[in-house]
Design an enzyme around this catalytic site. Sequence first.
Site, short mmCIF file in Angstrom:
data_model
loop_
_atom_site.label_atom_id
_atom_site.label_comp_id
_atom_site.label_asym_id
_atom_site.label_seq_id
_atom_site.Cartn_x
_atom_site.Cartn_y
_atom_site.Cartn_z
N ARG A 388 -4.38 -0.23 -5.42
CA ARG A 388 -4.12 -1.22 -4.37
C ARG A 388 -4.62 -0.62 -3.06
O ARG A 388 -4.18 0.45 -2.66
CB ARG A 388 -2.63 -1.55 -4.25
CG ARG A 388 -1.99 -2.09 -5.52
CD ARG A 388 -0.56 -2.53 -5.26
NE ARG A 388 0.19 -2.70 -6.48
CZ ARG A 388 0.18 -3.81 -7.23
NH1 ARG A 388 -0.57 -4.82 -6.86
NH2 ARG A 388 0.91 -3.88 -8.33
N ARG A 418 -1.55 -6.08 -10.60
CA ARG A 418 -0.97 -7.42 -10.55
C ARG A 418 -0.81 -7.93 -9.13
O ARG A 418 -0.30 -7.25 -8.25
CB ARG A 418 0.40 -7.42 -11.25
CG ARG A 418 1.06 -8.81 -11.31
CD ARG A 418 2.32 -8.77 -12.12
NE ARG A 418 2.03 -8.59 -13.53
CZ ARG A 418 2.65 -7.71 -14.31
NH1 ARG A 418 3.55 -6.92 -13.80
NH2 ARG A 418 2.34 -7.62 -15.59
N HIS A 448 -4.15 3.99 -13.00
CA HIS A 448 -3.07 4.01 -12.01
C HIS A 448 -3.02 5.33 -11.25
O HIS A 448 -2.29 5.46 -10.27
CB HIS A 448 -1.74 3.75 -12.74
CG HIS A 448 -0.59 3.43 -11.84
ND1 HIS A 448 0.49 4.28 -11.69
CD2 HIS A 448 -0.34 2.36 -11.06
CE1 HIS A 448 1.35 3.74 -10.85
NE2 HIS A 448 0.88 2.58 -10.45
N HIS A 605 9.38 5.94 -3.31
CA HIS A 605 8.30 5.64 -4.25
C HIS A 605 7.70 6.88 -4.90
O HIS A 605 7.00 6.77 -5.91
CB HIS A 605 7.20 4.85 -3.51
CG HIS A 605 6.18 4.24 -4.40
ND1 HIS A 605 4.90 4.74 -4.55
CD2 HIS A 605 6.23 3.14 -5.19
CE1 HIS A 605 4.22 3.98 -5.40
NE2 HIS A 605 5.00 3.00 -5.80
#
Length: 724
Positions: A388, A418, A448, A605
Site C-alpha cells: 500500500r 484489498r 506482503h 501495527h
Amino acid sequence: MLETTETDGEDGPARPAPEGCPGDDCRYFNRELSWLAFNERVLAEASNRDYPLLERLRFLSISGSNLDEFMMVRVAGLAGQVRRQIEEISIDGMTPSQQLTAIHEKVLELEMEQQRSWAELKDLLADQGIRIIGDERLDSPRERWLKEFFLEHIMPVLTPQAIDPAHPFPFVANQGMGVLFSLSRVSDDEPVMEMVLIPPALPRFVRVPGDEAVYISVEDLVCRHAESIFPGFRVHGHGVFRILRDSDIEIEEDAEDLVRHFRSAIQRRRRGMVIVLQLQGKFDPAAEELLRNQLGLDRALVIKTGGLIGMTGLSVIVDEDRPDLKFEPYSPRYPERILEHDGDCFAAIREKDIVIQHPYESFEVVIDFLRQAASDPDVVAIKQTLYRAGKQSAVIAALIAAAEEGKSVTAVVELKARFDEEQNLMWASQLERAGVQVIYGFVDWKTHAKVSLVVRREGEGYRTYCHFGTGNYHPVTARIYTDVSFFTADPKAGRDASRLFNFITGYVEPRRTEMLSISPIGLRDKLYERIDVETANASNGKPAQIWAKMNSLTDPDLIDRLYAASNAGVEIILVVRGICCLRPGIPGLSENITVKSVIGRFLEHSRIWAFANGADLPNRRAKVYITSADGMSRNLDRRVELLVPMRNRTVHDQVLGQVLLANLLDNEQSWLLAPDGHYERTDPDDNPFNVHRYFMTNPSLSGRGGALSSGRKVPKLALRRGNI
C-alpha cells in the site's frame, strides 16, 4: 429498532463460547467474533472521557469504517458459503450458518452501541459549539444559504427516479445511499414512489458558514428540500437507506492477464450481493418491501434505526478546526544519527544498523533513503516492494526519479492489496511509463514483505543497503500506525534480500538464506524452532519466556505450538491488537499465557517476536525479530513475508527493552483477554504507564548517535511480576 433477516438454519443457534476447556471445540476463539470484540474495544474509545471530544468522534467513525469492511469481506464470505451449502467448520467448531447467526447478533449489539455513542457525542458537541442538525430550523440567513446551496450544488447532480412498472429499479452501488419518497400528485392525488440516489461525489456533511459550526448530512439536506425536487407533488414521508455489498475479489488461478483480471474484478465488486441493508426513519411499509424484493436479499442483515447510518462519514466533522477538541499535535523526531552525517543516509547506515519507530520518529527518513538513492550517481539499482503506497506517494515519485536518472529500478506492486487494487493499478501504470520494471508477483500469494534494496558502487565493488519494515510505504498511515523500520548494510541481509526479489520476479526459490526467514518457505519453521528451544529450556529447568506483538493470531498450528510451550512451563506474553483465537489462562492448556490488546491514540501495527534463549527477558542473549507477518495462516503459508533478526546490540536493545517492553508495561490503554473471551480494561492503580505518551516524550536509543551520551537519558524500563 434493529433486526435481521437471518434465521437459525438446520444447524440450530450458534453455541456460546464455553468458560472452561473440557474438549477440543473450545481450544480456540472464533475468528470473526474475536474481530467483533476488537471493534468493540475501538468503539469503547468513543466513550473514553480522557480523550478530547473530536478524537472520541474519530473513534466512532473508525468503528463504523471497520465494521463496513468486516461486513463487505468476512461476513460476505460466510454468506456465500451458506448460499453454496459449504459446510466448512471453523477452528472453534462452528458451521458457516452458526457463525453468521452469532455475528449478526453481535453486529446488532454494536450498532446499538454506536447509536448510543453518537447520541451522547452529538449532545456534547453541541455544548462545544458544533451542532449537527436534521430537520431543525435555523435563522433566516442560514436557511436561505442552505436553500441556495442545495439548488446550486446538490440539486443539479440528483436524478429522481419513479419506481413503477415503466421504470426499471435503479442499481444501487456498494456503500450507496438513497432516499425513498412517498408522494402524491397534486393534480389527481395519484400515489407515486420516487427514489433519489445520493451520488458518492457529494459531501457527506455540509457545513453552514459562520463562527458556530453547524453541519447537516447530505441525506437530511435532500429530505429538507424535497419540495424543490418534486414540484407539483405532496410529500407524505421518506426513508433513508444504505447498502453494503460483497466486496471480496476472488483470484482465478488461470488468469492470463492479472492486470486485466483485476480491472474487471473491481467492476464486478461494485455489483456484489447485498450483505447489509440499513434503514433510517419511518419507512413506508410498501417502500421497505419494495427495497427488500428488488435488492434480492439473501442471508443479508437488515438494520432499522432512528439514528445515523454510515458512521464512517463522521470523519468530515472530525476535521473541524477546533484544536482544543483534539489531541495536541505531535511532531516526529528525525534520527540524529543521520543528521550527524549531514543527512547522508548511506553513511549513517554504513556506520551502524539503525532502527526507527514510527510515528515517533519521522517516516521522512525512509523517503529520504529512496530520494538519496535516486539522485546518487553511485547508486546503480533500486528494488522495492509496494503493498500500500497511498494516494500521494513520495515513494513512487522517488522510484520514478531514479528510473529517469537511468538507474535500474524494479517495483513489485501487489495488485491484491484489498481496497487498494485500483490505486495500485494506477501507480503501476505510472511506474511503467517512467521505465520502471513493474512486477506483479505471484498469482496465488500476496507479496506482503516490506523491503527496499539499494545497490551502490563503492570503491572497487558494490554495497547493498536495505530497509525492512513492519508497515507499508504509506505516508498517511505512517503518521498514525506504530511500526518499525530497520536499516542495514549487512552483506548477509543484502544477499538474502536479493534472493527474495529473485524469488518474486523469477520464481527462483532460494535454497538457503543467511539471515532472513522468508514466508511461505521457512518463516513458520523459524518461529517453531525458536518456540521449541524455549520449550526445551523450560523442560530442563532453565528460564524460558516468549514475548510477541502482532495484529492478529489465528493460525491453529502456531497456537498449538504456543500451548505446548505453555504446558512445558514457558511464560508467554502476547500483545495482540486485533483478532486472537488463542484462549489464554486455561489450566492444562494455556495457564502460562497472557494476552493483552493496546488501543489508543496510535494504531499498534508493528510485529515483533522475542525469545529468552536461556535467561530472563529482557536480556542481551535474547533472540529478537521484527516481521511483516502476523500469526495467521495466510501470512505464514500464502504470502511472501520476512522475519528479520535484530543482531546489532543497540537495535536489539531498542526493540526488546523499549518497544516491546513498553507495550507490555502499558496499563492506561490496555485490555486483558480473559479465558471466556471477554476483554477487561487494565487498571493503572498508582503506577500509570502509557506506551504512546512514553515514546512521544522519550527519544529512542537507535538513531541518536552522539546525542545518546550527551543528551537526556532514556528512562530504563523494567518488568516486574504482576505488572500485567
